[in-house]
Scaffold this active site. Sequence first.
Site, PDB file in Angstrom:
ATOM      1  N   HIS A 232       0.771  -1.133   0.092  1.00  0.00           N
ATOM      2  CA  HIS A 232      -0.025  -0.143   0.116  1.00  0.00           C
ATOM      3  C   HIS A 232       0.753   1.306   0.138  1.00  0.00           C
ATOM      4  O   HIS A 232       0.638   2.041  -0.758  1.00  0.00           O
ATOM      5  CB  HIS A 232      -1.189  -0.073   1.123  1.00  0.00           C
ATOM      6  CG  HIS A 232      -1.940   1.038   0.846  1.00  0.00           C
ATOM      7  ND1 HIS A 232      -2.852   1.096  -0.104  1.00  0.00           N
ATOM      8  CD2 HIS A 232      -2.117   2.461   1.290  1.00  0.00           C
ATOM      9  CE1 HIS A 232      -3.483   2.171  -0.125  1.00  0.00           C
ATOM     10  NE2 HIS A 232      -3.022   3.100   0.475  1.00  0.00           N
ATOM     11  N   TYR A 236       1.851   5.622  -2.505  1.00  0.00           N
ATOM     12  CA  TYR A 236       2.237   6.921  -2.216  1.00  0.00           C
ATOM     13  C   TYR A 236       3.370   7.097  -2.613  1.00  0.00           C
ATOM     14  O   TYR A 236       3.733   8.278  -2.807  1.00  0.00           O
ATOM     15  CB  TYR A 236       1.887   7.168  -0.598  1.00  0.00           C
ATOM     16  CG  TYR A 236       0.522   7.037  -0.144  1.00  0.00           C
ATOM     17  CD1 TYR A 236      -0.573   7.918  -0.638  1.00  0.00           C
ATOM     18  CD2 TYR A 236       0.070   5.559   0.443  1.00  0.00           C
ATOM     19  CE1 TYR A 236      -1.766   7.587  -0.373  1.00  0.00           C
ATOM     20  CE2 TYR A 236      -1.106   5.507   0.536  1.00  0.00           C
ATOM     21  CZ  TYR A 236      -2.010   6.269   0.241  1.00  0.00           C
ATOM     22  OH  TYR A 236      -3.497   6.196   0.568  1.00  0.00           O
ATOM     23  N   HIS A 383      -9.777   1.617 -10.722  1.00  0.00           N
ATOM     24  CA  HIS A 383      -9.300   2.441  -9.732  1.00  0.00           C
ATOM     25  C   HIS A 383      -7.544   2.923  -9.976  1.00  0.00           C
ATOM     26  O   HIS A 383      -7.338   3.866  -9.990  1.00  0.00           O
ATOM     27  CB  HIS A 383      -9.452   2.022  -8.432  1.00  0.00           C
ATOM     28  CG  HIS A 383      -8.681   2.561  -7.284  1.00  0.00           C
ATOM     29  ND1 HIS A 383      -9.037   4.053  -6.883  1.00  0.00           N
ATOM     30  CD2 HIS A 383      -7.527   2.527  -6.528  1.00  0.00           C
ATOM     31  CE1 HIS A 383      -8.078   4.318  -5.885  1.00  0.00           C
ATOM     32  NE2 HIS A 383      -7.184   3.485  -5.824  1.00  0.00           N
ATOM     33  N   PHE A 384      -6.873   1.799 -10.148  1.00  0.00           N
ATOM     34  CA  PHE A 384      -5.577   2.084 -10.025  1.00  0.00           C
ATOM     35  C   PHE A 384      -5.093   2.659 -11.642  1.00  0.00           C
ATOM     36  O   PHE A 384      -3.879   3.245 -11.434  1.00  0.00           O
ATOM     37  CB  PHE A 384      -4.687   1.205  -9.605  1.00  0.00           C
ATOM     38  CG  PHE A 384      -4.553  -0.051 -10.332  1.00  0.00           C
ATOM     39  CD1 PHE A 384      -4.027  -0.197 -11.361  1.00  0.00           C
ATOM     40  CD2 PHE A 384      -4.945  -1.049  -9.507  1.00  0.00           C
ATOM     41  CE1 PHE A 384      -3.670  -1.480 -12.049  1.00  0.00           C
ATOM     42  CE2 PHE A 384      -4.892  -2.491 -10.031  1.00  0.00           C
ATOM     43  CZ  PHE A 384      -4.232  -2.793 -11.337  1.00  0.00           C
ATOM     44  N   HIS A 385      -5.696   2.358 -12.486  1.00  0.00           N
ATOM     45  CA  HIS A 385      -5.448   3.117 -13.710  1.00  0.00           C
ATOM     46  C   HIS A 385      -5.827   4.575 -13.760  1.00  0.00           C
ATOM     47  O   HIS A 385      -5.352   5.444 -14.579  1.00  0.00           O
ATOM     48  CB  HIS A 385      -6.101   2.522 -14.944  1.00  0.00           C
ATOM     49  CG  HIS A 385      -5.392   1.108 -15.320  1.00  0.00           C
ATOM     50  ND1 HIS A 385      -5.426  -0.067 -14.861  1.00  0.00           N
ATOM     51  CD2 HIS A 385      -4.335   0.999 -16.596  1.00  0.00           C
ATOM     52  CE1 HIS A 385      -4.806  -0.817 -15.374  1.00  0.00           C
ATOM     53  NE2 HIS A 385      -4.183  -0.184 -16.394  1.00  0.00           N
ATOM     54  N   ARG A 446     -10.532  -9.094 -12.071  1.00  0.00           N
ATOM     55  CA  ARG A 446      -9.137  -8.742 -12.458  1.00  0.00           C
ATOM     56  C   ARG A 446      -8.413  -9.787 -12.691  1.00  0.00           C
ATOM     57  O   ARG A 446      -8.631 -10.935 -12.587  1.00  0.00           O
ATOM     58  CB  ARG A 446      -8.701  -7.692 -11.629  1.00  0.00           C
ATOM     59  CG  ARG A 446      -8.117  -8.484 -10.294  1.00  0.00           C
ATOM     60  CD  ARG A 446      -7.539  -7.625  -9.225  1.00  0.00           C
ATOM     61  NE  ARG A 446      -6.419  -7.042  -9.379  1.00  0.00           N
ATOM     62  CZ  ARG A 446      -5.642  -6.263  -8.657  1.00  0.00           C
ATOM     63  NH1 ARG A 446      -6.006  -6.281  -7.418  1.00  0.00           N
ATOM     64  NH2 ARG A 446      -4.510  -5.701  -8.697  1.00  0.00           N
ATOM     65  N   ARG A 447      -7.275  -9.516 -13.324  1.00  0.00           N
ATOM     66  CA  ARG A 447      -6.087 -10.600 -13.727  1.00  0.00           C
ATOM     67  C   ARG A 447      -6.525 -11.850 -14.062  1.00  0.00           C
ATOM     68  O   ARG A 447      -6.089 -12.786 -13.768  1.00  0.00           O
ATOM     69  CB  ARG A 447      -5.512 -10.831 -12.410  1.00  0.00           C
ATOM     70  CG  ARG A 447      -5.060  -9.547 -11.682  1.00  0.00           C
ATOM     71  CD  ARG A 447      -4.148  -9.951 -10.356  1.00  0.00           C
ATOM     72  NE  ARG A 447      -3.134  -9.090  -9.985  1.00  0.00           N
ATOM     73  CZ  ARG A 447      -2.376  -9.188  -8.899  1.00  0.00           C
ATOM     74  NH1 ARG A 447      -2.584 -10.251  -7.984  1.00  0.00           N
ATOM     75  NH2 ARG A 447      -1.139  -8.473  -8.894  1.00  0.00           N
TER      76      ARG A 447
END
Lengths: 598, 64, 267
Positions: A232, A236, A383-385, A446-447
């Site tokens: 996680h 950041y 989300h992470f794209h 996903r994946r």
Amino acid sequence: MSESRNAYIDAFPAEAKVVRAAFYSSFLALALGGVFGIIQTLHRTDVFRFIDSTDYYTVLTAHGVFLVISFTIFFLVGIFTWAITTSLDRSVKDIRFTWGWYSLMAIGITLTGVAILAGFTDSIDMSADVLFTFYAPLQGHPLFYIGLVLFIVGTWLAGADWFRTWWAWKQENPDERIPLPTFMVLTTMLMWYIATLGVAASVLLFLLPWSLGLIETVNPLLTRTLFWFFGHPIVYFWLMPAYMMWYIMLPKVSGGKLFSDPLARVVFVLFLILSVPTGIHHQYLDPGIAEGFKFIAMTNTMFLLLPSLLTAFTVVASMEHGARQRGGEGYFGWLKALPWRDPVFTGMALAGLMFAAAGFSGMINAGMNINYLVHNTFWVVGHFHLTVGTAVALTFMAVTYWFLPQVTGKALWNRSVALGQVVLWFLGMTFMSNAMHRGGLLGIPRRTAEPQYDGFEFEASVGSVAELDAQIALGGILLTLSLVLFFANVIGTALNGRSDTLPDNSYAETLSGPEDAPKVLDNLKLWTIIAIILVIFAYTFPLLSIIDRGGLFGPDINPFPVSIETIPMLAMALEGYTTAAVASAGEFAQATLLGVIR
Amino acid sequence: MGQATDTVERTEIGHDEFDPIGTLALIMVYFAILVALWLFMYFVEFLGNDPTVTGAVVPVVGLI
Amino acid sequence: MNIHTYEKLWLIAAMVLIVGFIATITYGSVALGITMVGDQEDTIEPRELSEDDRFGEPRVEQVGENEYEAYVVARTFMFQPDPIEIPENSEVTFYVTARDVIHSFSVAGTNINTMAIPGEIATMTAEFDEPGEYGIVCNEYCGSGHHNMEGELHVLPEDEFDLTELSVEADDEVALEDDDEVTLEIAVENGQLEDLETTIEAEIGDETFTEDVTVEGDSTYETTVSVDAADLGEGDHDWSVTVDDYEESGTVTVVDQLEDDGGDDDE
């Protein structure tokens, strides 16, 4: 001739070379990651499949590792080196040391890359189809882990380099406040040191010895938890350089000043102390971790929204300051006064806008029980794209248009192409991530190479799965085009001749400066201690409980060397594999080439 | 290189004269969107996505 | 440190947002009783699953009036049992573990979703009010055949659901010379807790038998039907046994004399 020019390369020619090397390494990873990205987009959506589905996971591993490890972090070390030298106005202590950590990182990621790409061919008994998360008992080739270790040690040394430079500066300026960019670098690195302890423990104590056959078994839940201890906060680590750009470059290109230096410091302190004790929110649905620990991780995560929400205000206010100075008026009318024709501004502004949307899907991900709805679905990929794939990547690409001339001494090849590029990225990601989020809500995982199943279909109440696939494929194509334009500019600029009219190397001034910030904010020792205490609180009991339940080395279980176990399946899918083998030979040649170049 | 080519004339606005009212307006819109979307996601998308995992502790005891 | 009034306002709004989010989740946990997969179950040795009471034979069991337990094993690249069959209006607790690598057990289009980790057992309880069919996917990458890993969950109308198991033992060959009988040993297992009232229908050659039985809850009813081999005569004879929708059948051969009389003394 060059006396009138005051670009970064003029003030710090030696450092500019390192920064340039870091950028080029980053862009090489971006190019590779982009190629693998479009392959899997078209494969998954069943628009165009030319690789075997078993190879999809090699592609996916390469896409993930190249983009979120090498692209992001090489870019980070580039701008952090720039930030330290520029804001302290002094050279690094020893440029050989700087080249040393850069080389270590380059060697490390090359080894990891070779281990991954070797998965395309059967002629070498090597593979690491373990994805970015490398959850045991899936096992990669030892080279994969060794490369990762070297890369991370490289970043540790980079941090040491920056700290050393700062200490030297502090000797000469004992009473001065830490300049904001340096403050951001130092707090981010402190966070990174704490965070990487997790992955270092996981790899050095368990996964690497296990892949070498020194220990028989590992505890899958333990290594997974240690991964997320790091997994996680690493988000950041990707995000902080983008935040830095929003704080110190965006106000300047908007034509204004940073609204508040003190709040920027508060934000980075909050990230230092709250980034790590949140990792368990990736494990809400893991058996073996008590609900109470999950709840604690959730509250920490929710409070971690605070620095991002504060950032939204400060950054937008700084933009507004620029717009007002440029004559903007009204509640919303000032937005029109912003320099939308400037690719540096527009790229960052659009990245920020996407981050606002990403913030929302992140809030959902942070929620504990609602995780049943979205966990490991396509939603998370959407989300992470938006976060690393747009807020970070688009910011990096946008500021590249400012940095490239600074570190090469050459003018940007084409501003209009640059503007088109950032807008195209925004559009492509809008299509792609919107469809991914919606697909996730239908339960699409996903994946996976083929989210099309024999026994059932995903039911969309609005639209259809085919429509979502079309959006994703379209998005992927637009993103690929955008990347082509980006590289055209990078290469075009590199081929340009020397320019005498570059802007000065500088960053934004502040409306409310460090003199308004309480001195305690600069007490890095204090914040580090608090961060460590919070980590101890959040992780001691879960880790002890996991070890107590499952043992340090876990149950008796076979490693799962993906390459070997898949041989029967590969045999079944032998036809069509020849094409893949030819393609992979090319890929491997590329990887070797990459090694040679570095 | 942003401003290098800019020809917009600017007025210097200092710390005390600047009220980011536009930012406040924008961010309140954002706030409203967040609240609305959160409620939608939790109460419609999530709770409407039955069956949902409930009290795993209680029923095991309830053997007849 | 001077913070602009507007920014203070936003700071408060942001805190309201954060506290509101936490409050919503807490409401879900406390008021709606949505529990998380946790550490309720002890660990298990993945290598010894086949000897385990629950996971040795992955299945659905009835444990209360409308309460069921499903023991599920996730392995490369399948779920066991498949399909999982449960009745409507039931409360089902899933116990999920993994045999080899990390998988997940995710019922598409529902909020039933958990990781399946070797050594750990995930438990989830959910209520199924309506009949229907769901797909089950593994949403954690588990190897090269990951995309082929799927299962099904069938929620059946109450009248179509049972946990009945019919098994029949019969000889393949019976000899005339010993005055043997052709015998079917029938066992009807009722896995449900309430009594099962049903009819056993058996047929050997042209002979038919009918027996109305009540099989008590969680028990097995055993019965035997037989016909003199002489009545059937030399040759192949089909037999079948039917209980509700279950049917077992086979063929018995009546011969003059058994070639090897050794281990064959069933009377």
